[in-house]
Write an enzyme that holds these catalytic residues in place. Structure first.
Site, PDB file in Angstrom:
ATOM      1  CE  LYS A   1      -5.972   1.848  -0.579  1.00 22.77           C
ATOM      2  NZ  LYS A   1      -6.347   1.898   0.783  1.00 22.77           N
TER       3      LYS A   1
ATOM      4  CE  LYS B   1      -3.558   2.459   2.506  1.00 23.10           C
ATOM      5  NZ  LYS B   1      -4.667   2.358   3.444  1.00 23.10           N
TER       6      LYS B   1
HETATM    7  C1  PBG Z   1      -7.763   3.213   5.464  1.00 22.52           C
HETATM    8  C2  PBG Z   1      -7.968   3.073   4.006  1.00 22.52           C
HETATM    9  C3  PBG Z   1      -7.730   4.015   2.998  1.00 22.52           C
HETATM   10  C4  PBG Z   1      -8.195   3.448   1.821  1.00 22.52           C
HETATM   11  C5  PBG Z   1      -8.681   2.165   2.132  1.00 22.52           C
HETATM   12  N1  PBG Z   1      -8.505   1.944   3.488  1.00 22.52           N
HETATM   13  C6  PBG Z   1      -7.226   5.421   3.046  1.00 22.52           C
HETATM   14  C7  PBG Z   1      -5.899   5.746   3.526  1.00 22.52           C
HETATM   15  O1  PBG Z   1      -5.061   4.872   3.759  1.00 22.52           O
HETATM   16  O2  PBG Z   1      -5.685   6.931   3.747  1.00 22.52           O
HETATM   17  C8  PBG Z   1      -8.193   4.123   0.476  1.00 22.52           C
HETATM   18  C9  PBG Z   1      -9.206   3.633  -0.489  1.00 22.52           C
HETATM   19  C10 PBG Z   1      -9.512   4.547  -1.607  1.00 22.52           C
HETATM   20  O3  PBG Z   1      -8.877   5.591  -1.836  1.00 22.52           O
HETATM   21  O4  PBG Z   1     -10.446   4.195  -2.350  1.00 22.52           O
HETATM   22  N2  PBG Z   1      -6.580   2.806   5.989  1.00 22.52           N
END
Ligand code: PBG
Length: 331
Positions: free
Chosen positions: A256, A201
Site C-alpha cells: 500500500k 505500508k
Molecule cells: C489507517 C488506515 C489508513 C488507510 C487505511 N487504513 C490511513 C493512514 O494510515 O493514514 C489509507 C487508505 C486509503 O488511503 O485509501 N491506519
C-alpha cells in the site's frame, strides 16, 4: 531462456488480429473475485453523505449500510472492508472507543454478518479513527509507544473477531503486532480468523482523502506518521517487513499504496509466493476518478490500473471503484 525469433517468420501481431485471439493468449485477468470494496460507516448518520475528496464515494449510516452492501453483492462483490467514522467527542488520547465491544464498527460487523453470512468482512486494526491526535498508536509525549499500542491492538482485534470479522487487517505498522494479535486471537478462540497484514505500508501522501473520509486529518494537524510507516525510498526493507510478518503468522500480506509501488508487489510475490494483496488507496482512486469525471481520461483507465496490479503479482485488490467497475464491465 533464449529467443531466436526473427522477422518475417515471427510476427507478434498475428496473435493480435482479433479480440478473441488477444483474450485467448492473455496472461492476466481481472475478475470479480479479485475485488474488495471498502465502505465508510459513520456514527449517527442517517442515509449517506458525500466525501468531497473522493468522487462518487460516500460515508453511510448504520440505517443504510445493509442496502449498500446488498447492492455490492448483487454487483458481484464477495469481500468488503469496513472503516469507522466515529463521533469526534468519543476520540481520546488512547483511542479507548476502539476497545468498546459495542462500538460502531463492531455493531456494524455483527449486523452485516447476520444478514449476509457469506460475505467476507475485513476489519482494519489501528487506532487512528479513534485517537484525538489521529495517530495509529498510543502517543506518549511526542512518541508513539510501540509496545503499549500492541496491547490495545490485540484487544481491538479480538473484539472485531468476536463481532464476526473474517479477516482482521492491522494497518498500524507497529513492530511485532502480527505475532501479538495472532496470540490474542488464538487465546480467545479465534484460531480461524485470518490476518491480512498491511505488511509494506509506506509513509505515503496518497492517503489524504481517506483521512478526510474518517475524519483523522483534522486530528493529525499535519503530524507525520514517518516513525512507523515505511520510507517510500526503500524496497529491501519491504521484504524484511513481509518476512517478519509471515514469521509472526500473517496469512496474507499487502502492499500500500499500489500503482507507484508495482516493483514492491512484484518483488514480494516473487520472493515469498504468499497471498499478496494490493490497496489502491484513496489518493490513487481520486486522481483517476476525478480525471474520468472531467472527461480527461476514459473510464477504462480504472480497469487498467487494477489489471496491472494483478500483472505485477497481486492476488486481490482493495479498490473504491470495485462495485462501479463490476456494474460497468463484465468481469
Ligand atoms: C489507517 C488506515 C489508513 C488507510 C487505511 N487504513 C490511513 C493512514 O494510515 O493514514 C489509507 C487508505 C486509503 O488511503 O485509501 N491506519
Amino acid at each position: 531462456m533464449m529467443f531466436n525469433r526473427k522477422f518475417p517468420n515471427s510476427r507478434l501481431r498475428r496473435l493480435r488480429t482479433s479480440n478473441n485471439l488477444i483474450d485467448l493468449v492473455s496472461e492476466t485477468t481481472l475478475t470479480k473475485h479479485d475485488l474488495i470494496q471498502p465502505f465508510f460507516i459513520k456514527e449517527g448518520l442517517k442515509g449517506s453523505e458525500a466525501i468531497d475528496s473522493m468522487p462518487k464515494i460516500s460515508r453511510h449510516g448504520l440505517d443504510i449500510i445493509s442496502s449498500k452492501v446488498e447492492q455490492a453483492i448483487t454487483a458481484g462483490i464477495s469481500s468488503i472492508a469496513v472503516f469507522p467514522v466515529i463521533d469526534s467527542n468519543k476520540k481520546d488520547q488512547e483511542g479507548s472507543e476502539a476497545l468498546n465491544p459495542n462500538n460502531l464498527i463492531c455493531s456494524a460487523i455483527s449486523s452485516l454478518k447476520k444478514q449476509f453470512p457469506e460475505i467476507i468482512i475485513i476489519a482494519d486494526v489501528a487506532l487512528d479513527p479513534y485517537t484525538n491526535h489521529g495517530h495509529d498508536g498510543v502517543l506518549k509525549g511526542n512518541k508513539i509507544d510501540n509496545d503499549e499500542t500492541l496491547k490495545l491492538l490485540g484487544e481491538q482485534a479480538t473484539f472485531l473477531a468476536d463481532a464476526g470479522a473474517d479477516i482482521v487487517a492491522p494497518s498500524d505498522m507497529m513492530d511485532g503486532r502480527i505475532g501479538y494479535i495472532r496470540s490474542k486471537l488464538d487465546e480467545f478462540n479465534h484460531k480461524d480468523t485470518i490476518i491480512l497484514s498491511y505488511a509494506a505500508k509506506y509513509h505515503s501522501s496518497f492517503y489524504g482523502p481517506f483521512r478526510d473520509a474518517v475524519g483523522s486529518k483534522n486530528q493529525l494537524q499535519g503530524a507525520s506518521k514517518s516513525s512507523y510507516q515505511m520510507n517510500i525510498a526503500n524496497s529491501d526493507e519491504a521484504l524484511h517487513e513481509v518476512a517478519l510478518d509471515i514469521e509472526e503468522g500473517a496469512d496474507i500480506v499487502m502492499v500500500k499504496p499500489s500503482m507507484p509501488y508495482l516493483d514492491i508487489i512484484s518483488k514480494i510475490k516473487n520472493t515469498f509466493k504468499m497471498p499478496t494483496f494490493a490497496y489502491q488507496v484513496s489518493g490513487e482512486y481520486s486522481m483517476l476518478q476525478n480525471a474520468i469525471d472531467q472527461g480527461w481520461l476514459e473510464k477504462e483507465v480504472m480497469l487498467e490500473s487494477l489489471l496491472c496490479l494483478k500483472r505485477a503479482g497481486a492476488d486481490a485488490i482493495l479498490s473504491y471503484s470495485a462495485v462501479e467497475l463490476l456494474k460497468e464491465f463484465d468481469l
